[in-house]
Motif scaffolding. Structure first.
Motif, short mmCIF file in Angstrom:
data_model
loop_
_atom_site.label_atom_id
_atom_site.label_comp_id
_atom_site.label_asym_id
_atom_site.label_seq_id
_atom_site.Cartn_x
_atom_site.Cartn_y
_atom_site.Cartn_z
N ASN A 1 33.63 39.59 65.39
CA ASN A 1 34.46 40.58 64.69
C ASN A 1 35.63 39.89 63.99
O ASN A 1 36.29 39.02 64.58
N GLY A 2 35.87 40.25 62.73
CA GLY A 2 36.97 39.62 62.00
C GLY A 2 37.33 40.43 60.77
O GLY A 2 36.84 41.55 60.57
N THR A 3 38.17 39.85 59.93
CA THR A 3 38.65 40.54 58.74
C THR A 3 37.92 40.01 57.50
O THR A 3 37.35 38.90 57.53
N PRO A 4 37.98 40.76 56.39
CA PRO A 4 37.36 40.24 55.15
C PRO A 4 37.95 38.89 54.74
O PRO A 4 37.22 37.99 54.32
N ARG A 5 39.27 38.74 54.89
CA ARG A 5 39.89 37.46 54.51
C ARG A 5 39.33 36.32 55.36
O ARG A 5 38.98 35.24 54.85
N GLN A 6 39.22 36.55 56.65
CA GLN A 6 38.69 35.50 57.54
C GLN A 6 37.25 35.15 57.15
O GLN A 6 36.85 33.98 57.16
N ALA A 7 36.46 36.18 56.80
CA ALA A 7 35.06 35.94 56.42
C ALA A 7 35.00 35.09 55.15
O ALA A 7 34.20 34.15 55.06
N ARG A 8 35.87 35.41 54.18
CA ARG A 8 35.84 34.64 52.92
C ARG A 8 36.30 33.21 53.16
O ARG A 8 35.76 32.27 52.58
N GLU A 9 37.28 33.04 54.03
CA GLU A 9 37.73 31.68 54.34
C GLU A 9 36.63 30.89 55.06
O GLU A 9 36.42 29.70 54.78
N ALA A 10 35.92 31.56 55.96
CA ALA A 10 34.82 30.88 56.68
C ALA A 10 33.72 30.48 55.70
O ALA A 10 33.14 29.39 55.81
#
Ligand code: FVH
Length: 291
Positions: A95-104
């Motif tokens: 589970n995470g945020t859209p920003r975290q997903a884009r950074e990953a």
């Protein structure tokens, strides 16, 4: 890809264990790794292979499913295994945020790793059943290469190339869920203040909420069009009636902490001149943060 496709699962908490179990049930060779030893025994008894390190686990499969506590732990574990990840696909179901997903996704691209982010709309016992829904977004090539394998977890819904989209849907649905929980908990606190058993009152809740949810599609159309003029129960009336919910709560000795924010928003709607229209206009207000 067929059911012979090997899968690695990093993280054997309640959810990671359920994911690995579903892959095993579907016939996939499964390699697992968990930070703390001892959590793999049940899966190993069912045919999984336990790796000693995350890097060793990653090396066993073209598809690496990650389900850890949060984004920090994902970064830590993937950084440690980066040397073995190039050319593989990471599907991150943490589970995470859209920003975290884009950074990953950016991190993965920089390391030659295919990246798909995901959001699980299920609790562990639902995994692998028809009631389980998992959102995915990110690399279309990587998603479609492993789509059949991922289908072992439940219904797979691909939301496009933007890695952040799955997390956006996931977080938005969780927000709807917590709003519902909050309303339910407040209702039980209120009725319980007069010793009404929760088990007596609860059967009335779902039919009421279901009836109210019939308004959602119309509200969604109003949000998309910006025309909130069609109102069966206008905002000003609801703002007035809502005060009774707060007063009754105070009279009954029930905390108003869950219901105060909606009053503030309804009042903001009236002050903005939206009283004659539908409460769906509050969505527009939420897009502006009050000073
Ligand atoms: N369980 C649920 O109902 C929800 C359903 C929707 C999706 N969520 C998300 O799934 C992620 C994992 O949830 P979980 O239920 O498996 O969580 P835990 O049982 O608490 O397991 C956590 C795992 O994370 C590992 N871990 C924690 N810190 C670290 C670290 N610093 N380095 C490496 N691994 C770490 C932990 O390992 P250990 O404590 O056993 O050593 C577990 O494997 C989560 O994002 C939910 O929001 C679940």
């Amino acid at each position: 890809m067929n059911n012979d496709a090997p899968v690695t699962v990093l993280g054997l908490g309640a959810m990671g264990t359920a994911l690995a179990g579903a892959f095993l049930d579907a016939g996939h060779p499964v390699t697992v790794w968990n930070r703390t030893a001892g959590k793999a025994a049940g899966l190993v008894a069912r045919g999984a292979t336990e790796a000693a390190t995350a890097a060793e686990a990653v090396s066993a499969s073209p598809l690496v499913v990650v389900c850890l506590l949060n984004d920090d732990t994902v970064r830590e574990v993937l950084d440690g295994a980066a040397g073995s990840l190039a050319g593989r696909t990471v599907v991150n179901l943490t589970n995470g945020t859209p920003r975290q997903a884009r950074e990953a996704a950016g991190w993965a691209a920089g390391h030659g790793v295919g990246y798909v982010d995901g959001g699980i709309m299920a609790v562990p016992p639902m995994i692998g059943t028809p009631g389980s829904l998992v959102f995915y977004s990110g690399s279309p090539e990587d998603f479609h290469t492993h789509e059949r394998t991922l289908g072992a977890l439940g219904r797979a819904m691909y939301l496009g190339e933007d890695a952040g989209r799955a997390a956006l849907y996931d977080i938005a649905l969780l927000g709807a869920m917590y709003g519902m929980f909050g309303g339910f908990f407040h209702a039980l606190a209120l009725t319980g203040s007069e010793k009404v058993p929760a088990t007596e009152f609860t059967p009335l809740v779902a039919p009421w909420l279901t009836a109210m949810m019939a308004a959602f599609p119309g509200m969604a159309e109003a949000v998309d069009s910006g025309d909130h003029s069609a109102a069966a129960s206008n905002l000003a009336m609801q703002a007035t009636a809502y005060v009774n919910l707060l007063d009754a709560s105070t009279d009954q000795g029930v905390s108003t902490e869950l219901v105060e924010p909606m009053r503030a928003l309804l009042d903001r709607g009236v002050a903005a001149g939206l009283g004659a229209g539908d409460v769906s206009s509050l969505v527009d207000l939420l897009r502006t943060v009050p000073a």
